[in-house]
Design a protein around this motif. Structure first.
Motif, PDB file in Angstrom:
ATOM      1  N   MET A   1       5.061   7.828   5.000  1.00  0.00           N
ATOM      2  CA  MET A   1       5.195   7.472   6.450  1.00  0.00           C
ATOM      3  C   MET A   1       4.099   6.825   7.418  1.00  0.00           C
ATOM      4  O   MET A   1       4.324   6.000   8.239  1.00  0.00           O
ATOM      5  N   PHE A   2       2.808   7.214   6.912  1.00  0.00           N
ATOM      6  CA  PHE A   2       1.539   6.487   7.479  1.00  0.00           C
ATOM      7  C   PHE A   2       1.609   4.921   7.504  1.00  0.00           C
ATOM      8  O   PHE A   2       1.522   4.410   8.341  1.00  0.00           O
ATOM      9  N   TRP A   3       2.192   4.675   6.296  1.00  0.00           N
ATOM     10  CA  TRP A   3       1.975   3.109   6.030  1.00  0.00           C
ATOM     11  C   TRP A   3       3.049   2.229   6.807  1.00  0.00           C
ATOM     12  O   TRP A   3       3.131   1.109   7.269  1.00  0.00           O
ATOM     13  N   ILE A   4       4.275   3.049   6.636  1.00  0.00           N
ATOM     14  CA  ILE A   4       5.540   2.547   7.317  1.00  0.00           C
ATOM     15  C   ILE A   4       5.317   2.302   8.970  1.00  0.00           C
ATOM     16  O   ILE A   4       5.667   1.167   9.509  1.00  0.00           O
ATOM     17  N   LEU A   5       4.871   3.362   9.377  1.00  0.00           N
ATOM     18  CA  LEU A   5       4.613   3.567  10.809  1.00  0.00           C
ATOM     19  C   LEU A   5       3.532   2.510  11.243  1.00  0.00           C
ATOM     20  O   LEU A   5       3.509   2.218  12.352  1.00  0.00           O
ATOM     21  N   SER A   6       2.573   2.150  10.291  1.00  0.00           N
ATOM     22  CA  SER A   6       1.307   1.400  10.713  1.00  0.00           C
ATOM     23  C   SER A   6       1.966  -0.181  10.669  1.00  0.00           C
ATOM     24  O   SER A   6       1.650  -0.725  11.733  1.00  0.00           O
ATOM     25  N   SER A   7       2.912  -0.309   9.646  1.00  0.00           N
ATOM     26  CA  SER A   7       3.582  -1.791   9.793  1.00  0.00           C
ATOM     27  C   SER A   7       4.281  -1.828  11.043  1.00  0.00           C
ATOM     28  O   SER A   7       4.138  -2.933  11.630  1.00  0.00           O
ATOM     29  N   ASN A   8       5.048  -1.079  11.307  1.00  0.00           N
ATOM     30  CA  ASN A   8       6.115  -1.019  12.518  1.00  0.00           C
ATOM     31  C   ASN A   8       5.210  -1.043  13.781  1.00  0.00           C
ATOM     32  O   ASN A   8       5.616  -1.888  14.800  1.00  0.00           O
TER      33      ASN A   8
ATOM     34  N   ILE B   1      -5.723  -3.978  12.292  1.00  0.00           N
ATOM     35  CA  ILE B   1      -4.056  -3.835  11.726  1.00  0.00           C
ATOM     36  C   ILE B   1      -3.536  -2.729  11.743  1.00  0.00           C
ATOM     37  O   ILE B   1      -2.498  -2.261  12.287  1.00  0.00           O
ATOM     38  N   VAL B   2      -4.293  -1.783  10.802  1.00  0.00           N
ATOM     39  CA  VAL B   2      -3.667  -0.542  10.415  1.00  0.00           C
ATOM     40  C   VAL B   2      -3.827   0.434  11.518  1.00  0.00           C
ATOM     41  O   VAL B   2      -2.659   0.870  11.902  1.00  0.00           O
TER      42      VAL B   2
ATOM     43  N   VAL C   1       3.793  15.958  -3.699  1.00  0.00           N
ATOM     44  CA  VAL C   1       5.024  15.364  -3.036  1.00  0.00           C
ATOM     45  C   VAL C   1       5.169  15.341  -1.671  1.00  0.00           C
ATOM     46  O   VAL C   1       5.312  14.365  -1.088  1.00  0.00           O
ATOM     47  N   ALA C   2       4.646  16.403  -1.075  1.00  0.00           N
ATOM     48  CA  ALA C   2       4.721  16.553   0.101  1.00  0.00           C
ATOM     49  C   ALA C   2       3.601  15.689   0.952  1.00  0.00           C
ATOM     50  O   ALA C   2       4.166  14.914   1.875  1.00  0.00           O
ATOM     51  N   ILE C   3       2.548  15.536   0.555  1.00  0.00           N
ATOM     52  CA  ILE C   3       1.626  14.707   0.847  1.00  0.00           C
ATOM     53  C   ILE C   3       2.009  13.206   0.576  1.00  0.00           C
ATOM     54  O   ILE C   3       1.681  12.196   1.527  1.00  0.00           O
ATOM     55  N   GLY C   4       2.541  12.842  -0.474  1.00  0.00           N
ATOM     56  CA  GLY C   4       3.182  11.748  -0.524  1.00  0.00           C
ATOM     57  C   GLY C   4       4.185  11.138   0.333  1.00  0.00           C
ATOM     58  O   GLY C   4       4.112   9.978   0.823  1.00  0.00           O
ATOM     59  N   THR C   5       5.166  12.057   0.846  1.00  0.00           N
ATOM     60  CA  THR C   5       5.869  11.847   1.864  1.00  0.00           C
ATOM     61  C   THR C   5       5.257  11.239   3.159  1.00  0.00           C
ATOM     62  O   THR C   5       5.604  10.504   3.864  1.00  0.00           O
ATOM     63  N   CYS C   6       4.200  12.040   3.245  1.00  0.00           N
ATOM     64  CA  CYS C   6       3.364  11.792   4.747  1.00  0.00           C
ATOM     65  C   CYS C   6       2.553  10.802   4.586  1.00  0.00           C
ATOM     66  O   CYS C   6       2.458   9.753   5.631  1.00  0.00           O
TER      67      CYS C   6
ATOM     68  N   TYR D   1       0.753  -1.199   0.115  1.00  0.00           N
ATOM     69  CA  TYR D   1       0.044   0.004  -0.142  1.00  0.00           C
ATOM     70  C   TYR D   1       0.938   1.466   0.021  1.00  0.00           C
ATOM     71  O   TYR D   1       0.325   2.271  -0.527  1.00  0.00           O
ATOM     72  N   GLU D   2       1.895   1.127   0.749  1.00  0.00           N
ATOM     73  CA  GLU D   2       2.918   2.357   0.775  1.00  0.00           C
ATOM     74  C   GLU D   2       3.616   2.837  -0.529  1.00  0.00           C
ATOM     75  O   GLU D   2       3.521   3.746  -0.996  1.00  0.00           O
ATOM     76  N   VAL D   3       3.868   1.745  -1.383  1.00  0.00           N
ATOM     77  CA  VAL D   3       4.386   1.743  -2.398  1.00  0.00           C
ATOM     78  C   VAL D   3       3.109   2.219  -3.526  1.00  0.00           C
ATOM     79  O   VAL D   3       3.634   3.355  -4.435  1.00  0.00           O
ATOM     80  N   LEU D   4       2.213   1.685  -3.641  1.00  0.00           N
ATOM     81  CA  LEU D   4       0.984   2.150  -4.620  1.00  0.00           C
ATOM     82  C   LEU D   4       0.332   3.509  -4.248  1.00  0.00           C
ATOM     83  O   LEU D   4       0.006   4.195  -5.129  1.00  0.00           O
ATOM     84  N   SER D   5       0.203   3.766  -3.115  1.00  0.00           N
ATOM     85  CA  SER D   5      -0.322   5.053  -2.582  1.00  0.00           C
ATOM     86  C   SER D   5       0.493   6.070  -2.303  1.00  0.00           C
ATOM     87  O   SER D   5       0.281   7.367  -2.444  1.00  0.00           O
TER      88      SER D   5
END
Length: 476
Positions: free
Chosen positions: A144-151, A175-176, A136-141, A101-105
């Motif tokens: 971070m959302f998906w990476i932090l959700s996984s961690n 989960i998320v 780009v700014a929204i994409g970086t956030c 999801y992080e890659v796609l979104s």
């Protein structure tokens, strides 16, 4: 080439090494992308070329940090298949989709608009370019959302069932949005803004200290300090709530953070400022603490009880010495950030913000404090979770690949150290050259060639260096 260590120890060292390099680049990119969006918004509103010039300068630094973040992130992903295949087999049905999801979104959103943001000035409309910067700014956030959700799910797993030795997702909402995710997301997001705010502040302070007094440097310095003031103050509140969440869901980690061995049933818990936790003797050496303050901070009660490390099995305790001190390094950096912000407010009031050499020297030194706090916080989070890779469900050693050997991991770790030293050493060298040069005013020729309100941008990524950059490279 095993260095006398096991494959498990070397695999952990390798992942710790690569993630420590990686985390500093996304944190920089997240903050700088939002800073660039603010600069362009201010330029669109005011038409002041100062903000345009600052955008051009910080765009270069963002581009280098973004590129190094992508490269270092790819290396980390491969390790899940090489060193940690059992983790991928057991938990991959949860972590795999989250990273997808992080890659796609997020990554596709960033990559799709990054080219327009970097090379679109004067080639697309102003609103279209600003929209690309926002994306780009929204994409970086979102990333971070998906990476932090996984961690966070690995820290506080929810919404799954264990079927035939595999963790199977049952409730993606749980989960998320697992119990620790909101606090980790807020904590990490603020940390990213602190990292970039301190980078901007430190770089600008260096130029002020060297004698520059133009509006470009002063504006960068002022904006960076406002960001640090806002985020450092907010981080204190978020950090407190994050600590209460950790106390509830990961009490053994909290006990290690505080160097707390005995549960304080009938007496208040002190806040230890200094101690040397001893894992073998199950006690602290050279304790120095503040009475009552530990219970008050952790439970918001004067006599609140906190479970001690001795109430947990020995094989489920993290390394208290490392966690205790990494947390205190992070908190110490945070206190210095708040102090710098308060001093900046006082100097603004006294109209000496740009002239106090003592404060400028302090701000220069604080430029790296965001990265120090970030890495110390990451050590606290990840080491404090041990010995679990998925807390309470899968131990880290059980996630190791069965086929991997110590010589194999030792060799790859050695290669990583060598290659990273060369590749990222070159990247850091170039970043420091950009920071040393500082923001420059656009020449009249540039403005006339690109049109009113625009500066020329290159057609190719390697043409990001302007003529002055190339001249400096030749001289060096």
């Amino acid at each position: 080439m095993d260095f006398g260590l096991s494959a498990f120890a070397l695999a952990r060292m390798q992942f710790a090494f690569t993630v420590s390099f990686h985390i500093i680049f996304p944190a920089t990119s997240i903050g700088l992308a939002c800073f660039l969006a603010v600069l362009e918004w201010k330029w669109l509103r005011s038409r002041n070329p100062l903000y345009q010039d600052l955008f051009k300068y910080w765009l270069k630094i963002f581009a280098v940090a973004f590129a190094m973040g992508v490269v270092s992130g790819i290396v980390m992903a491969y390790q899940f298949g090489t060193n940690w295949s059992e983790f991928s087999r057991i938990a991959g049905s949860v972590t795999g989709p989250l990273l997808t999801y992080e890659v796609l979104s997020a990554f596709f959103l960033e990559a799709g608009f990054l080219g327009i943001m970097m090379f679109g000035w004067g080639r697309v409309g102003e609103k279209a370019h600003f929209f690309a910067t926002l994306m780009v700014a929204i994409g970086t956030c979102i990333s971070m959302f998906w990476i932090l959700s996984s961690n966070s799910w690995m820290q506080t797993p929810q919404g799954i069932a264990l079927e035939h030795g595999i963790l199977v997702p049952k409730d993606w909402w749980a989960i998320v949005f697992n119990p620790s995710f909101p606090y980790r997301f807020a904590h990490m997001g603020i940390a990213a803004f602190l990292v970039s705010g301190l980078l901007v502040t430190g770089a600008s302070a260096w130029h002020l200290f060297k004698g520059r007094r133009d509006a470009l440097v002063k504006t960068s310095f002022s904006m960076g300090l406002w960001m640090v003031l806002l985020t450092s103050s907010l981080q204190v509140l978020v950090g407190d709530q994050h600590g209460l969440n950790t106390l509830h869901h990961q009490p053994v980690k909290l006990a290690a953070i505080e160097g707390h061995w005995e549960t304080n049933h009938q007496e208040p818990m002190p806040l230890l400022l200094f101690a040397i936790p001893d894992m073998q003797q199950e006690k602290n050496h050279f304790e120095l603490g503040v009475p009552y303050l530990g219970s008050l901070i952790l439970t918001h009660e004067m006599n609140g009880a906190v479970t001690g490390l001795k109430d947990f099995p020995r094989d489920e305790r993290p390394n208290a010495l490392l966690v205790f001190w990494s947390f205190r390094v992070m908190v110490s950096m945070g206190m210095l950030m708040v102090l710098m912000s308060v001093l900046a407010l006082w100097l603004r009031y006294r109209q000496r913000l740009y002239d106090s050499r003592g404060f400028l020297r302090f701000a220069m030194l604080m430029g790296a404090s965001g990265y120090i706090a970030l890495l110390a916080g990451w050590v606290t989070t990840e080491v404090g979770r041990q010995p679990w890779v998925v807390y309470g469900l899968l131990k880290t050693i059980d996630g190791l690949s069965h086929q991997v050997t110590a010589p194999q991991v030792g060799l790859s770790l050695t290669l990583f150290v060598v290659v990273y030293s060369i590749v990222f050493g070159s990247g850091f060298y170039y970043l420091f050259k950009l920071i040393r040069k500082g923001p420059q005013h656009q020449t009249l020729e540039h403005q006339e060639a690109a049109g009113v309100g625009h500066f020329k941008t290159p057609m190719r990524p390697m043409s990001m260096l302007d003529a002055e950059d190339l001249d400096e490279e030749k001289k060096s």
